[in-house]
Design a protein around this motif. Structure first.
Motif, PDB file in Angstrom:
ATOM      1  N   GLN A  14      -5.591  75.532  48.731  1.00  0.00           N
ATOM      2  CA  GLN A  14      -4.590  75.312  48.633  1.00  0.00           C
ATOM      3  C   GLN A  14      -3.783  76.014  49.378  1.00  0.00           C
ATOM      4  O   GLN A  14      -3.702  77.101  49.010  1.00  0.00           O
ATOM      5  N   TRP A  52      -3.605  63.907  50.256  1.00  0.00           N
ATOM      6  CA  TRP A  52      -1.500  64.369  50.284  1.00  0.00           C
ATOM      7  C   TRP A  52      -0.469  63.399  50.341  1.00  0.00           C
ATOM      8  O   TRP A  52      -0.507  62.676  50.716  1.00  0.00           O
ATOM      9  N   LYS A  64      -6.044  66.387  47.159  1.00  0.00           N
ATOM     10  CA  LYS A  64      -6.645  66.168  46.163  1.00  0.00           C
ATOM     11  C   LYS A  64      -8.182  65.574  47.081  1.00  0.00           C
ATOM     12  O   LYS A  64      -8.061  65.138  47.740  1.00  0.00           O
ATOM     13  N   LEU A 104      -0.452  69.566  47.471  1.00  0.00           N
ATOM     14  CA  LEU A 104      -1.222  69.731  47.138  1.00  0.00           C
ATOM     15  C   LEU A 104      -2.070  68.498  48.010  1.00  0.00           C
ATOM     16  O   LEU A 104      -2.105  67.804  48.007  1.00  0.00           O
ATOM     17  N   ARG A 129      -8.105  72.614  54.095  1.00  0.00           N
ATOM     18  CA  ARG A 129      -7.125  72.623  54.585  1.00  0.00           C
ATOM     19  C   ARG A 129      -6.116  72.116  55.189  1.00  0.00           C
ATOM     20  O   ARG A 129      -6.180  71.570  55.687  1.00  0.00           O
TER      21      ARG A 129
END
Length: 79
Positions: free
Chosen positions: A5, A25, A13, A11, A75
């Motif tokens: 994160q 996301w 997933k 966020l 990321r």
């Protein structure tokens, strides 16, 4: 497989679906973020853009990658 994160980023997933993994996301918070991956978080970390393009499913961007052995970290980064 893990999602790292990034502060201020949407966020991530992660969900396994058969022989693939879906990384998603929210589109509302995307603001030009790029999905990147690396195989290791040790030493010098070499992040690279994911070569699979995101598609939109309902309110999320979704990238589907093959499920494979080994470590994979993801990321979102804003260029």
């Amino acid at each position: 497989m893990a999602a790292i994160q990034t502060p201020g980023a949407p966020l991530l997933k992660v969900k396994r679906v058969g022989n693939t993994v879906e990384i998603s996301w929210a589109t509302a918070d995307s603001g030009g973020f790029l999905l990147e991956e690396t195989g290791s978080l040790a030493g010098t970390i070499n992040w690279a853009g994911v070569s699979t393009s995101a598609t939109v499913a309902a309110t999320d961007f979704v990238v589907t990658v093959p499920a494979s052995t080994g470590f994979h970290f993801y990321r979102l980064r804003k260029p």
